[in-house]
Design an enzyme around this catalytic site. Structure first.
Site, short mmCIF file in Angstrom:
data_model
loop_
_atom_site.label_atom_id
_atom_site.label_comp_id
_atom_site.label_asym_id
_atom_site.label_seq_id
_atom_site.Cartn_x
_atom_site.Cartn_y
_atom_site.Cartn_z
N ALA A 38 -48.07 10.88 -1.02
CA ALA A 38 -48.60 12.25 -1.15
C ALA A 38 -47.49 13.20 -1.60
O ALA A 38 -47.72 14.08 -2.44
CB ALA A 38 -49.21 12.71 0.16
N ALA A 41 -46.93 12.67 -5.29
CA ALA A 41 -48.02 13.28 -6.05
C ALA A 41 -47.89 14.80 -6.08
O ALA A 41 -48.02 15.43 -7.14
CB ALA A 41 -49.37 12.88 -5.46
N GLU A 42 -47.60 15.41 -4.93
CA GLU A 42 -47.48 16.86 -4.89
C GLU A 42 -46.28 17.36 -5.69
O GLU A 42 -46.36 18.39 -6.35
CB GLU A 42 -47.38 17.36 -3.45
CG GLU A 42 -47.39 18.87 -3.37
CD GLU A 42 -47.75 19.41 -2.00
OE1 GLU A 42 -47.76 20.65 -1.87
OE2 GLU A 42 -48.02 18.63 -1.08
N THR A 43 -45.20 16.62 -5.67
CA THR A 43 -44.03 16.99 -6.46
C THR A 43 -44.36 17.03 -7.94
O THR A 43 -44.06 18.01 -8.63
CB THR A 43 -42.87 16.01 -6.19
OG1 THR A 43 -42.52 16.08 -4.80
CG2 THR A 43 -41.66 16.33 -7.05
N SER A 46 -47.02 19.88 -8.75
CA SER A 46 -46.44 21.22 -8.68
C SER A 46 -45.50 21.48 -9.85
O SER A 46 -45.48 22.57 -10.42
CB SER A 46 -45.71 21.41 -7.36
OG SER A 46 -46.63 21.37 -6.29
#
Length: 119
Positions: A38, A41-43, A46
């Site tokens: 997660a 993925a968020e890195t 963003s």
């Protein structure tokens, strides 16, 4: 990024890719931690939103969801982030995480709200 050993391999508005080792990012059973997937993925999502904003807006995550399809057991995982929606006020990206054999181990989607940059 440093703690998870994320390494970017492609960095454009249309596609961001990165790798991350399974080793050092595992849970108690020795498989890739879902939280590490997660975070990967968020890195990417963003960063992709920030690229789209081109310094005029700042992305703020408002939704992240991830489905884990199979365990990451060893080696490197590769994440590929592509845009689903690139708007003035929000962006959405899909991130596909695969193992070294090319098998999909997770699919994520992130939505970012784009805030004006205050000077």
């Amino acid at each position: 990024m440093e703690k998870l050993e994320i390494v970017f391999t492609e960095f454009t508005v249309d596609r961001i890719t990165a790798t991350m080792p399974v080793a050092g990012n595992t849970q108690v059973y020795g498989i890739l931690h879902g939280g590490a997937s997660a975070a990967l993925a968020e890195t990417l999502g963003s960063m992709a939103a920030a690229l789209h904003g081109a310094g005029k807006t700042q992305p703020v995550g408002v939704d992240l969801n991830i489905t884990h399809h199979k365990a990451g057991r060893s080696g490197l995982v590769t994440a590929v982030c592509t845009p689903v929606h690139l708007g003035r006020r929000s962006t959405s990206h899909e991130i596909v995480i695969s193992n070294e054999d090319g098998a999909r181990i997770a699919t994520a989607r992130i939505t970012n709200m784009m805030l004006p940059v205050e000077n």
